[in-house]
Each structure stands twice: as structure tokens, then as C-alpha cells.
Write a protein that holds these residues in place. Structure first.
Motif, PDB file in Angstrom:
ATOM      1  N   SER A 191     117.446  97.957  41.392  1.00  0.00           N
ATOM      2  CA  SER A 191     117.738  98.903  40.314  1.00  0.00           C
ATOM      3  C   SER A 191     118.776  99.939  40.735  1.00  0.00           C
ATOM      4  CB  SER A 191     116.455  99.612  39.876  1.00  0.00           C
ATOM      5  OG  SER A 191     115.949 100.445  40.924  1.00  0.00           O
ATOM      6  N   LEU A 192     119.119  99.973  42.014  1.00  0.00           N
ATOM      7  CA  LEU A 192     120.073 100.963  42.531  1.00  0.00           C
ATOM      8  C   LEU A 192     121.471 100.394  42.724  1.00  0.00           C
ATOM      9  CD1 LEU A 192     117.715 102.515  45.234  1.00  0.00           C
ATOM     10  CD2 LEU A 192     118.139 103.367  42.922  1.00  0.00           C
ATOM     11  N   LEU A 193     121.664  99.125  42.346  1.00  0.00           N
ATOM     12  CA  LEU A 193     122.950  98.474  42.580  1.00  0.00           C
ATOM     13  C   LEU A 193     124.103  99.180  41.890  1.00  0.00           C
ATOM     14  CD1 LEU A 193     121.897  94.731  42.338  1.00  0.00           C
ATOM     15  CD2 LEU A 193     122.938  95.828  44.327  1.00  0.00           C
ATOM     16  N   PHE A 194     123.848  99.798  40.753  1.00  0.00           N
ATOM     17  CA  PHE A 194     124.939 100.443  40.030  1.00  0.00           C
ATOM     18  C   PHE A 194     125.564 101.582  40.833  1.00  0.00           C
ATOM     19  CE2 PHE A 194     121.326 103.062  38.861  1.00  0.00           C
ATOM     20  CZ  PHE A 194     121.841 104.353  38.795  1.00  0.00           C
ATOM     21  N   HIS A 195     124.783 102.178  41.743  1.00  0.00           N
ATOM     22  CA  HIS A 195     125.348 103.220  42.611  1.00  0.00           C
ATOM     23  C   HIS A 195     126.481 102.647  43.459  1.00  0.00           C
ATOM     24  CE1 HIS A 195     122.579 106.613  41.989  1.00  0.00           C
ATOM     25  NE2 HIS A 195     121.653 105.709  41.795  1.00  0.00           N
ATOM     26  N   ALA A 196     126.272 101.461  43.995  1.00  0.00           N
ATOM     27  CA  ALA A 196     127.308 100.825  44.814  1.00  0.00           C
ATOM     28  C   ALA A 196     128.539 100.524  43.974  1.00  0.00           C
ATOM     29  CB  ALA A 196     126.766  99.547  45.448  1.00  0.00           C
ATOM     30  N   ALA A 197     128.338 100.069  42.737  1.00  0.00           N
ATOM     31  CA  ALA A 197     129.468  99.751  41.865  1.00  0.00           C
ATOM     32  C   ALA A 197     130.335 100.981  41.609  1.00  0.00           C
ATOM     33  CB  ALA A 197     128.961  99.166  40.548  1.00  0.00           C
ATOM     34  N   VAL A 200     104.280 104.054  32.464  1.00  0.00           N
ATOM     35  CA  VAL A 200     104.255 102.775  33.183  1.00  0.00           C
ATOM     36  C   VAL A 200     104.228 103.027  34.681  1.00  0.00           C
ATOM     37  CG1 VAL A 200     105.503 101.527  31.374  1.00  0.00           C
ATOM     38  CG2 VAL A 200     106.780 102.586  33.256  1.00  0.00           C
ATOM     39  N   ARG A 201     103.705 102.041  35.395  1.00  0.00           N
ATOM     40  CA  ARG A 201     103.862 102.008  36.841  1.00  0.00           C
ATOM     41  C   ARG A 201     105.107 101.167  37.081  1.00  0.00           C
ATOM     42  NH1 ARG A 201      98.512 102.702  36.205  1.00  0.00           N
ATOM     43  NH2 ARG A 201      97.490 104.115  37.686  1.00  0.00           N
ATOM     44  N   LEU A 202     106.175 101.832  37.452  1.00  0.00           N
ATOM     45  CA  LEU A 202     107.506 101.240  37.385  1.00  0.00           C
ATOM     46  C   LEU A 202     107.618  99.932  38.139  1.00  0.00           C
ATOM     47  CD1 LEU A 202     110.169 101.917  36.050  1.00  0.00           C
ATOM     48  CD2 LEU A 202     110.869 103.093  38.141  1.00  0.00           C
ATOM     49  N   PHE A 203     106.961  99.824  39.274  1.00  0.00           N
ATOM     50  CA  PHE A 203     107.106  98.629  40.091  1.00  0.00           C
ATOM     51  C   PHE A 203     105.807  97.832  40.185  1.00  0.00           C
ATOM     52  CE2 PHE A 203     110.056 101.842  41.951  1.00  0.00           C
ATOM     53  CZ  PHE A 203     111.171 101.353  41.304  1.00  0.00           C
ATOM     54  N   ALA A 204     104.988  97.927  39.133  1.00  0.00           N
ATOM     55  CA  ALA A 204     103.730  97.183  39.159  1.00  0.00           C
ATOM     56  C   ALA A 204     103.356  96.630  37.789  1.00  0.00           C
ATOM     57  CB  ALA A 204     102.608  98.090  39.658  1.00  0.00           C
ATOM     58  N   GLU A 205     104.306  96.638  36.853  1.00  0.00           N
ATOM     59  CA  GLU A 205     104.002  96.170  35.504  1.00  0.00           C
ATOM     60  C   GLU A 205     104.083  94.648  35.426  1.00  0.00           C
ATOM     61  OE1 GLU A 205     103.030  98.151  32.730  1.00  0.00           O
ATOM     62  OE2 GLU A 205     102.708  99.443  34.444  1.00  0.00           O
ATOM     63  N   THR A 206     103.231  94.050  34.624  1.00  0.00           N
ATOM     64  CA  THR A 206     103.238  92.607  34.442  1.00  0.00           C
ATOM     65  C   THR A 206     103.648  92.254  33.024  1.00  0.00           C
ATOM     66  OG1 THR A 206     100.901  92.614  33.829  1.00  0.00           O
ATOM     67  CG2 THR A 206     101.431  92.259  36.156  1.00  0.00           C
ATOM     68  N   GLY A 207     104.146  91.034  32.844  1.00  0.00           N
ATOM     69  CA  GLY A 207     104.552  90.574  31.528  1.00  0.00           C
ATOM     70  C   GLY A 207     103.389  89.991  30.753  1.00  0.00           C
ATOM     71  N   ASP A 208     103.712  89.345  29.631  1.00  0.00           N
ATOM     72  CA  ASP A 208     102.670  88.766  28.784  1.00  0.00           C
ATOM     73  C   ASP A 208     101.886  87.663  29.494  1.00  0.00           C
ATOM     74  OD1 ASP A 208     103.436  90.451  26.754  1.00  0.00           O
ATOM     75  OD2 ASP A 208     104.770  88.990  25.796  1.00  0.00           O
ATOM     76  N   ASP A 209     102.534  87.034  30.487  1.00  0.00           N
ATOM     77  CA  ASP A 209     101.854  85.960  31.222  1.00  0.00           C
ATOM     78  C   ASP A 209     101.032  86.478  32.400  1.00  0.00           C
ATOM     79  OD1 ASP A 209     103.869  86.771  32.876  1.00  0.00           O
ATOM     80  OD2 ASP A 209     104.808  84.807  33.102  1.00  0.00           O
ATOM     81  N   GLY A 210     100.970  87.807  32.530  1.00  0.00           N
ATOM     82  CA  GLY A 210     100.190  88.398  33.605  1.00  0.00           C
ATOM     83  C   GLY A 210     100.913  88.446  34.940  1.00  0.00           C
ATOM     84  N   GLU A 211     102.180  87.977  34.974  1.00  0.00           N
ATOM     85  CA  GLU A 211     102.942  87.959  36.212  1.00  0.00           C
ATOM     86  C   GLU A 211     103.944  89.116  36.229  1.00  0.00           C
ATOM     87  OE1 GLU A 211     102.611  85.950  38.848  1.00  0.00           O
ATOM     88  OE2 GLU A 211     100.882  85.005  37.891  1.00  0.00           O
ATOM     89  N   MET A 212     104.129  89.697  37.410  1.00  0.00           N
ATOM     90  CA  MET A 212     105.120  90.744  37.565  1.00  0.00           C
ATOM     91  C   MET A 212     106.514  90.128  37.613  1.00  0.00           C
ATOM     92  SD  MET A 212     105.703  93.534  40.624  1.00  0.00           S
ATOM     93  CE  MET A 212     103.958  93.868  40.784  1.00  0.00           C
ATOM     94  N   SER A 213     107.463  90.770  36.950  1.00  0.00           N
ATOM     95  CA  SER A 213     108.845  90.297  37.012  1.00  0.00           C
ATOM     96  C   SER A 213     109.334  90.293  38.457  1.00  0.00           C
ATOM     97  CB  SER A 213     109.748  91.215  36.181  1.00  0.00           C
ATOM     98  OG  SER A 213     111.104  90.985  36.490  1.00  0.00           O
ATOM     99  N   PRO A 214     110.045  89.229  38.885  1.00  0.00           N
ATOM    100  CA  PRO A 214     110.580  89.206  40.261  1.00  0.00           C
ATOM    101  C   PRO A 214     111.475  90.394  40.558  1.00  0.00           C
ATOM    102  CG  PRO A 214     110.784  87.046  39.230  1.00  0.00           C
ATOM    103  CD  PRO A 214     110.350  87.994  38.154  1.00  0.00           C
ATOM    104  N   ILE A 215     112.184  90.877  39.543  1.00  0.00           N
ATOM    105  CA  ILE A 215     113.078  92.017  39.759  1.00  0.00           C
ATOM    106  C   ILE A 215     112.292  93.253  40.162  1.00  0.00           C
ATOM    107  CG2 ILE A 215     114.686  93.585  38.608  1.00  0.00           C
ATOM    108  CD1 ILE A 215     115.690  91.249  36.980  1.00  0.00           C
ATOM    109  N   LEU A 216     111.099  93.439  39.549  1.00  0.00           N
ATOM    110  CA  LEU A 216     110.299  94.618  39.866  1.00  0.00           C
ATOM    111  C   LEU A 216     109.694  94.547  41.266  1.00  0.00           C
ATOM    112  CD1 LEU A 216     108.463  95.321  36.506  1.00  0.00           C
ATOM    113  CD2 LEU A 216     110.545  96.355  37.401  1.00  0.00           C
ATOM    114  N   LYS A 217     109.697  93.345  41.862  1.00  0.00           N
ATOM    115  CA  LYS A 217     109.204  93.216  43.226  1.00  0.00           C
ATOM    116  C   LYS A 217     110.278  93.621  44.243  1.00  0.00           C
ATOM    117  CE  LYS A 217     105.965  89.516  42.069  1.00  0.00           C
ATOM    118  NZ  LYS A 217     105.552  88.112  42.316  1.00  0.00           N
ATOM    119  N   ALA A 218     111.495  93.845  43.765  1.00  0.00           N
ATOM    120  CA  ALA A 218     112.592  94.282  44.630  1.00  0.00           C
ATOM    121  C   ALA A 218     113.232  95.511  43.991  1.00  0.00           C
ATOM    122  CB  ALA A 218     113.607  93.160  44.809  1.00  0.00           C
TER     123      ALA A 218
END
Length: 288
Positions: A134-140, A112-130
Motif C-alpha cells: 500500500s506504500l508503493l505510491f510513495h516510491a512512484a 475495519v482492521r486494515l490488515f485483517a479483513e476477509t472477503g465474502d469467501d472468508g479469505e483475506m485478500s493476498p494484498i492485505l497480507k503484504a
């Protein structure tokens, strides 16, 4: 494809974001080879997700911006060699050994292209646009270490009698150190939660995550590291010789938090990249 990679609820994926591998295009998929460091949990994983640059023959493929075309490839653990490299000051339990793959072919849909994948509707998940989210757990993890250090210090020192025969909890310098550590960890956590709440609100409203929000997310993560490390340093110093012993736990927190702070997510260049974004410029780093 995901059902072929994860065949049971007990399957575990370990991975390395750094695209230090090579994915050569072959009929129906890619041939993977490379060497990746810092693969936490690799000894327990059933699959590895590794970053690779696509190659057409011997030539690396470039994207529209002229950068190496990076994909993330899921490889069965049986095809991976774990190198016994994780001998560290702290975080020994993460088992973040190097791994090596010397030629393994995977189907095209196992990449996969980790930050460029689209869903079934052809739209990229908003989370993948930021991707910084995905690094928040480091802060926790780091904030948890800072909080644990405060708990250790207050519990261990409150009844301790010092070398001069007085209760150390009555010492003004110690009291100030506890307060400083509390302020550093507490304020870093509050900032992290403020930034995250703002981003989650944008998700709920169906809005794009702004460049400023992406910058603040990474700033909050780095700030959590720096302030938590500073808090632990303050507490370790004020505890005197007692904290040199492993039995009270502060020694381990110091080693673990210093090792965790060496992660690239806390690198000082984060502030440079975030500053570019706050000035309306692209960050120059894919994890923003």
C-alpha cells in the motif's frame, strides 16, 4: 457500509495510518476522539480514515499477541476539525494538516482492521497480507521527482555559458554528475520494478507473498527515496548559483524531495525491520 461512506464518485477519503486515536466501544459502534498529524488532502476530503486503539471504557483492548487492538475508522469530514499546521519547507500543496476529533460516534461497520479483513469467501485478500504494497505510491512520487530533476538539469545546463565564458555542458564534472544521477534514479526504479514484478507473479500464481518478498518491497521503496534524494543533491550541487533561483524548478524539487524523504516510510529503521525478515524473524512493524 461503503455505500454510506462513499455516496458519489466525487467523494474523497483522506487518512492517517498512525493509531493515535481512541475508539471507545458504545452501543452499536464506537465513539472516536483523538489528534492525527500529516493528513494529506484533508481539506478536500468528504471522509477521514483514522487509526484508533479500541477501548473498553478507559482500558485499551489488547489483541492475542498482547498488542493494542487497532482499527481504522471512517468519520464524516463535518465531524473533523482541521488544524492549520502545514507550514513546511516543501510539499506545500499536499495540505497535510493535523486533524482533531472530539467525540464522534460511528456505526461498528464503519471501522475495519486494515490488515485483517476477509472477503465474502472468508479469505483475506493476498494484498492485505503484504501491507507494504500500500506504500508503493510513495516510491512512484519520489522517483518522479528524481526524474524531473534530471530533466531540469539537462535542459537548463546544456546551453548555459558559465562564469568563465565556456559551455558548462562540456565540463567533465558536470557530465559525470548527470550520469551519476541517471544511474541512481534509473537503478532504483529498475529494482522497484523487479521486486514488484516478482510479487505480481506470485499473485497471478495464487501464491502467498513470502516474508522475503515483503521485506524486499519495503527495501525497494526506501531505496527509491534515498537514491532519488542523492541524485537531486548531486544535481543541485553541480548546477551552481543558477539552481538557487526558483524560476528553473530545481529549487522546488530539492525542497519537495527533502520533505518527502522525511516520511516514516523512508525511515532508516526500515532497513532494520527488513533485515529481521530476511533473517527469518518478524519485523516488529505492522506496515511490513
Amino acid at each position: 457500509a461503503i455505500n454510506r461512506i462513499l455516496t458519489s464518485e466525487r467523494d474523497v477519503v483522506a487518512g492517517a495510518v498512525r493509531p493515535s486515536g481512541k475508539a471507545t466501544v458504545v452501543d452499536g459502534g464506537y465513539r472516536i476522539e483523538g489528534h492525527w498529524p500529516f493528513v494529506s488532502g484533508c481539506q478536500h476530503a468528504t471522509s477521514m480514515c483514522v487509526g484508533c486503539v479500541i477501548h473498553d471504557g478507559d482500558e485499551p483492548r489488547l489483541d492475542e499477541a498482547g498488542r493494542p487492538d487497532v482499527i481504522y475508522c471512517y468519520v464524516p469530514a463535518k465531524e473533523v476539525t482541521i488544524l492549520d499546521t502545514w507550514y513546511t519547507t516543501g510539499l506545500k500543496g499536499t495540505g497535510s494538516h493535523d486533524i482533531e476529533i472530539k467525540g464522534c460516534t460511528i456505526p461498528a461497520d464503519h471501522a475495519v482492521r486494515l490488515f485483517a479483513e476477509t472477503g465474502d469467501d472468508g479469505e483475506m485478500s493476498p494484498i492485505l497480507k503484504a501491507p507494504g504494497l500500500s506504500l508503493l505510491f510513495h516510491a512512484a512520487v519520489i522517483l518522479g521527482m528524481g526524474r524531473h530533476a534530471i530533466d531540469i538539469a539537462t535542459e537548463y545546463l546544456k546551453d548555459k555559458t558559465g562564469a568563465r565564458g565556456t559551455k558548462v555542458a562540456r565540463d567533465a564534472q558536470l557530465q559525470a554528475a548527470i550520469a551519476q544521477a541517471e544511474a541512481k534514479v534509473g537503478s532504483a526504479r529498475s529494482y522497484m520494478m523487479e521486486v514488484l514484478t516478482d510479487i505480481c507473479g506470485a499473485f497471478d500464481r495464487g501464491e502467498e507473498i513470502s516474508m522475503r518478498q515483503r521485506a524486499l518491497c519495503r527495501l525497494a521503496i526506501s531505496n527509491a527515496h534515498r537514491e532519488s534524494v542523492a541524485a537531486v543533491n548531486i544535481l543541485f550541487d553541480i548546477g551552481g548559483g543558477s539552481f538557487s533561483y526558483a524560476k528553473n524548478g530545481m529549487d522546488r524539487v530539492l525542497r519537495d524531495i527533502r520533505t518527502g524523504n522525511q516520511h516514516i516510510v523512508a525511515d532508516y529503521k526500515t532497513f532494520e525491520f527488513a533485515g529481521r525478515m530476511l533473517m527469518g524473524q518478524p519485523p516488529g512493524d505492522m506496515m511490513f
